[in-house]
Enzyme design. Structure first.
Site, PDB file in Angstrom:
ATOM      1  N   GLU A   1       0.818  -1.209   0.000  1.00 37.23           N
ATOM      2  CA  GLU A   1       0.000   0.000   0.000  1.00 37.23           C
ATOM      3  C   GLU A   1       0.848   1.253   0.000  1.00 37.23           C
ATOM      4  O   GLU A   1       1.937   1.265   0.556  1.00 37.23           O
ATOM      5  CB  GLU A   1      -0.812   0.063   1.297  1.00 37.23           C
ATOM      6  CG  GLU A   1      -1.904  -0.931   1.385  1.00 37.23           C
ATOM      7  CD  GLU A   1      -2.623  -0.825   2.724  1.00 37.23           C
ATOM      8  OE1 GLU A   1      -2.463   0.182   3.433  1.00 37.23           O
ATOM      9  OE2 GLU A   1      -3.349  -1.770   3.036  1.00 37.23           O
TER      10      GLU A   1
ATOM     11  N   SER B   1      10.278   6.134   9.595  1.00 35.55           N
ATOM     12  CA  SER B   1       9.732   5.764  10.899  1.00 35.55           C
ATOM     13  C   SER B   1      10.181   4.355  11.282  1.00 35.55           C
ATOM     14  O   SER B   1      10.093   3.430  10.477  1.00 35.55           O
ATOM     15  CB  SER B   1       8.201   5.814  10.815  1.00 35.55           C
ATOM     16  OG  SER B   1       7.621   5.417  12.029  1.00 35.55           O
TER      17      SER B   1
ATOM     18  N   SER C   1       8.855   5.116  16.854  1.00 36.72           N
ATOM     19  CA  SER C   1       7.565   4.651  17.379  1.00 36.72           C
ATOM     20  C   SER C   1       7.790   4.191  18.806  1.00 36.72           C
ATOM     21  O   SER C   1       8.297   3.102  19.049  1.00 36.72           O
ATOM     22  CB  SER C   1       7.030   3.514  16.510  1.00 36.72           C
ATOM     23  OG  SER C   1       6.824   3.992  15.200  1.00 36.72           O
ATOM     24  N   LEU C   2       7.427   5.057  19.746  1.00 41.94           N
ATOM     25  CA  LEU C   2       7.723   4.763  21.155  1.00 41.94           C
ATOM     26  C   LEU C   2       6.548   4.039  21.803  1.00 41.94           C
ATOM     27  O   LEU C   2       6.691   2.930  22.308  1.00 41.94           O
ATOM     28  CB  LEU C   2       8.059   6.084  21.869  1.00 41.94           C
ATOM     29  CG  LEU C   2       8.735   5.975  23.213  1.00 41.94           C
ATOM     30  CD1 LEU C   2      10.045   5.209  23.144  1.00 41.94           C
ATOM     31  CD2 LEU C   2       8.982   7.378  23.795  1.00 41.94           C
ATOM     32  N   HIS C   3       5.413   4.681  21.842  1.00 42.77           N
ATOM     33  CA  HIS C   3       4.133   4.084  22.263  1.00 42.77           C
ATOM     34  C   HIS C   3       4.032   3.675  23.728  1.00 42.77           C
ATOM     35  O   HIS C   3       2.965   3.236  24.187  1.00 42.77           O
ATOM     36  CB  HIS C   3       3.736   2.885  21.388  1.00 42.77           C
ATOM     37  CG  HIS C   3       3.702   3.164  19.919  1.00 42.77           C
ATOM     38  ND1 HIS C   3       3.257   4.353  19.392  1.00 42.77           N
ATOM     39  CD2 HIS C   3       4.079   2.408  18.842  1.00 42.77           C
ATOM     40  CE1 HIS C   3       3.340   4.311  18.060  1.00 42.77           C
ATOM     41  NE2 HIS C   3       3.849   3.150  17.713  1.00 42.77           N
TER      42      HIS C   3
ATOM     43  N   ASN D   1      -5.737   3.621  15.529  1.00 41.97           N
ATOM     44  CA  ASN D   1      -6.734   3.300  14.523  1.00 41.97           C
ATOM     45  C   ASN D   1      -7.230   1.902  14.833  1.00 41.97           C
ATOM     46  O   ASN D   1      -6.446   0.958  14.787  1.00 41.97           O
ATOM     47  CB  ASN D   1      -6.031   3.294  13.154  1.00 41.97           C
ATOM     48  CG  ASN D   1      -6.779   4.080  12.132  1.00 41.97           C
ATOM     49  OD1 ASN D   1      -8.011   4.016  12.055  1.00 41.97           O
ATOM     50  ND2 ASN D   1      -6.042   4.817  11.343  1.00 41.97           N
TER      51      ASN D   1
ATOM     52  N   CYS E   1      -2.620   1.590   8.599  1.00 38.48           N
ATOM     53  CA  CYS E   1      -1.565   0.874   7.889  1.00 38.48           C
ATOM     54  C   CYS E   1      -1.966  -0.572   7.657  1.00 38.48           C
ATOM     55  O   CYS E   1      -2.312  -1.279   8.585  1.00 38.48           O
ATOM     56  CB  CYS E   1      -0.291   0.814   8.738  1.00 38.48           C
ATOM     57  SG  CYS E   1       0.341   2.397   9.189  1.00 38.48           S
TER      58      CYS E   1
HETATM   59  N1  SAH Z   1       7.678  -0.080  11.222  1.00 42.42           N
HETATM   60  C1  SAH Z   1       7.755   1.352  11.288  1.00 42.42           C
HETATM   61  C2  SAH Z   1       6.923   2.089  10.271  1.00 42.42           C
HETATM   62  C3  SAH Z   1       5.553   1.601   9.947  1.00 42.42           C
HETATM   63  S1  SAH Z   1       4.241   1.924  11.065  1.00 42.42           S
HETATM   64  C4  SAH Z   1       7.441   1.824  12.688  1.00 42.42           C
HETATM   65  O1  SAH Z   1       7.164   0.999  13.551  1.00 42.42           O
HETATM   66  O2  SAH Z   1       7.563   3.011  12.957  1.00 42.42           O
HETATM   67  C5  SAH Z   1       3.986   3.666  11.083  1.00 42.42           C
HETATM   68  C6  SAH Z   1       3.426   4.160  12.405  1.00 42.42           C
HETATM   69  O3  SAH Z   1       2.040   3.802  12.565  1.00 42.42           O
HETATM   70  C7  SAH Z   1       4.140   3.574  13.604  1.00 42.42           C
HETATM   71  O4  SAH Z   1       4.314   4.556  14.582  1.00 42.42           O
HETATM   72  C8  SAH Z   1       3.166   2.524  14.058  1.00 42.42           C
HETATM   73  O5  SAH Z   1       3.406   2.161  15.380  1.00 42.42           O
HETATM   74  C9  SAH Z   1       1.852   3.213  13.830  1.00 42.42           C
HETATM   75  N2  SAH Z   1       0.678   2.328  13.764  1.00 42.42           N
HETATM   76  C10 SAH Z   1       0.579   1.082  13.289  1.00 42.42           C
HETATM   77  N3  SAH Z   1      -0.661   0.614  13.416  1.00 42.42           N
HETATM   78  C11 SAH Z   1      -1.387   1.594  13.974  1.00 42.42           C
HETATM   79  C12 SAH Z   1      -2.746   1.717  14.355  1.00 42.42           C
HETATM   80  N4  SAH Z   1      -3.605   0.723  14.195  1.00 42.42           N
HETATM   81  N5  SAH Z   1      -3.123   2.892  14.916  1.00 42.42           N
HETATM   82  C13 SAH Z   1      -2.249   3.905  15.074  1.00 42.42           C
HETATM   83  N6  SAH Z   1      -0.974   3.842  14.735  1.00 42.42           N
HETATM   84  C14 SAH Z   1      -0.531   2.696  14.202  1.00 42.42           C
END
Ligand code: SAH
Length: 352
Positions: free
Chosen positions: A98, A197, A220-222, A296, A339
């Site tokens: 995508e 990212s 991507s910390l989270h 999401n 994504c």
């Molecule tokens: N692998 C890389 C890039 C792809 S994901 C990474 O981990 O950064 C891009 C961003 O979207 C990342 O911050 C990921 O954690 C976030 N992401 C993935 N799925 C998501 C979702 N369902 N809701 C919100 N953010 C999401």
């Protein structure tokens, strides 16, 4: 259904100097490499028969001995709300990825995939549900950017590597892609307009810092503790947050570029006021900008995002630490926004 693709060298993945070496070794004058590179990278032409300034004998030879990776659109969704467009592309072996086109006040941006699937296993992410199929070649990533530009007829000024895949898990191809994307004889995008990212593969952050590419790194910390991070991101079992912070500081020292933290807000999981404070402390320490993304919802995952008031409260609390915070504008809510959702739905036979 799997189509095998030849092992021949992909001309679209080569930097100009590599193309020059390859062609001069095959007996052609060096300037032919410049012509071929211009067709492939500036004009987005991948059909050798259309490269009108190359001799027929040369294109026939290239046709036989090399390949040019193709990227073809198989689905496209256009948001009626904000003009966001989502593309599903098939590679030559029918692998699906995508890409998303977004319009912003500062320009047009394409979010591209770096792998077919992903093996990182983040709990909230749809891209990893079917595992990793393969890495994308540099030429295929360039093809995503090029096709989106051609199909929309819009100028692409920004690229974010935030689609499916972990870019630092496909390191060599990623770096080749970035070099061609920013080469003035290639696509000539500004380094400043490119964001990569990562979920945080520490040794690769150090390696990237040394490449002398002054692109923005998004981490991507989270989560703000290792214990919590391990629950939602398997990569946290390999590297601690302390190690990540050291790596992003080194990235800043080498490139002069401050990182962005991405923080997907998941209701009841990582959205407490204490976590806003802890995130503020971490961001302050390394001078990071924070991008909040209300998670999401992905049907298979069962996570929900906090309501708008809670997201704003989290932002306000974070800003008290003197942090620059943005809430990711939700684009394309009426299309498969998250994504990997469009690809996942197609792979599962449109049930979703
Ligand atoms: N692998 C890389 C890039 C792809 S994901 C990474 O981990 O950064 C891009 C961003 O979207 C990342 O911050 C990921 O954690 C976030 N992401 C993935 N799925 C998501 C979702 N369902 N809701 C919100 N953010 C999401």
């Amino acid at each position: 259904m799997d189509k095998t693709v030849s092992e021949k060298t992909d001309l679209r993945s080569l930097q100009l100097s590599e193309l020059e070496n390859l062609l001069t070794r095959a007996g052609y004058p060096k300037f032919r490499a410049g012509q071929l590179y211009q067709w492939l990278q500036q004009k987005g032409v991948t059909d050798l028969s259309q490269m009108s300034n190359l001799p027929k004998a040369m294109t026939a030879d290239l046709q036989e001995n090399y390949r040019i990776s193709g990227v073809r659109m198989v689905d496209r969704q256009i948001s009626k709300l904000d003009g966001t467009q989502k593309f599903l592309f098939a590679m030559d072996d029918d692998a699906l990825v995508e890409a998303v086109f977004m319009k912003y006040h500062f320009g047009n941006s394409v979010c591209i995939s770096s792998q077919v699937g992903c093996r990182m296993g983040c709990r909230f992410c749809a891209s990893t549900l079917d595992g990793l199929q393969r890495n994308l070649l540099a030429g295929e990533m360039l093809g995503e950017v090029s096709e989106v530009g051609k199909i929309t007829g819009e100028k692409i000024s920004h690229v974010v590597v935030m689609g499916t895949g972990e870019p630092l898990d496909n390191y060599e191809n990623l770096v080749a892609f970035l070099r061609i994307l920013t080469d003035e004889k290639g696509r000539n995008l500004s380094m400043r307009n490119i964001t990569v990212s990562t979920c945080g593969i520490v040794p690769r952050i150090y390696a990237l810092a040394k490449e002398r590419l002054s692109i923005t790194l998004a981490l991507s910390l989270h989560a703000t503790t290792d214990e919590k991070r391990r629950k939602i991101m398997p990569i946290a079992n390999e590297y601690t947050i302390a190690e990540l912070m050291q790596a992003v500081e080194a990235y800043f020292t080498e490139t002069g570029r401050r990182v962005t933290f991405e923080y997907s807000l998941i209701a009841g999981v990582n959205d407490s006021p204490q976590e806003a404070d802890a995130l503020g402390v971490l961001a302050k320490r390394v001078g990071a900008h924070v991008n909040l993304i209300p998670v999401n919802p992905v049907k298979e995952r069962g996570f929900a995002h906090p309501d708008r008031r809670a997201v704003e409260a989290f932002q306000v609390r974070l800003e008290k630490h003197g942090i620059n915070v943005s809430i990711r504008r939700v684009l394309g809510r009426d299309i498969d926004g998250a994504c990997g959702q469009l690809r996942h739905r197609v792979l599962r036979g449109n049930q979703g």
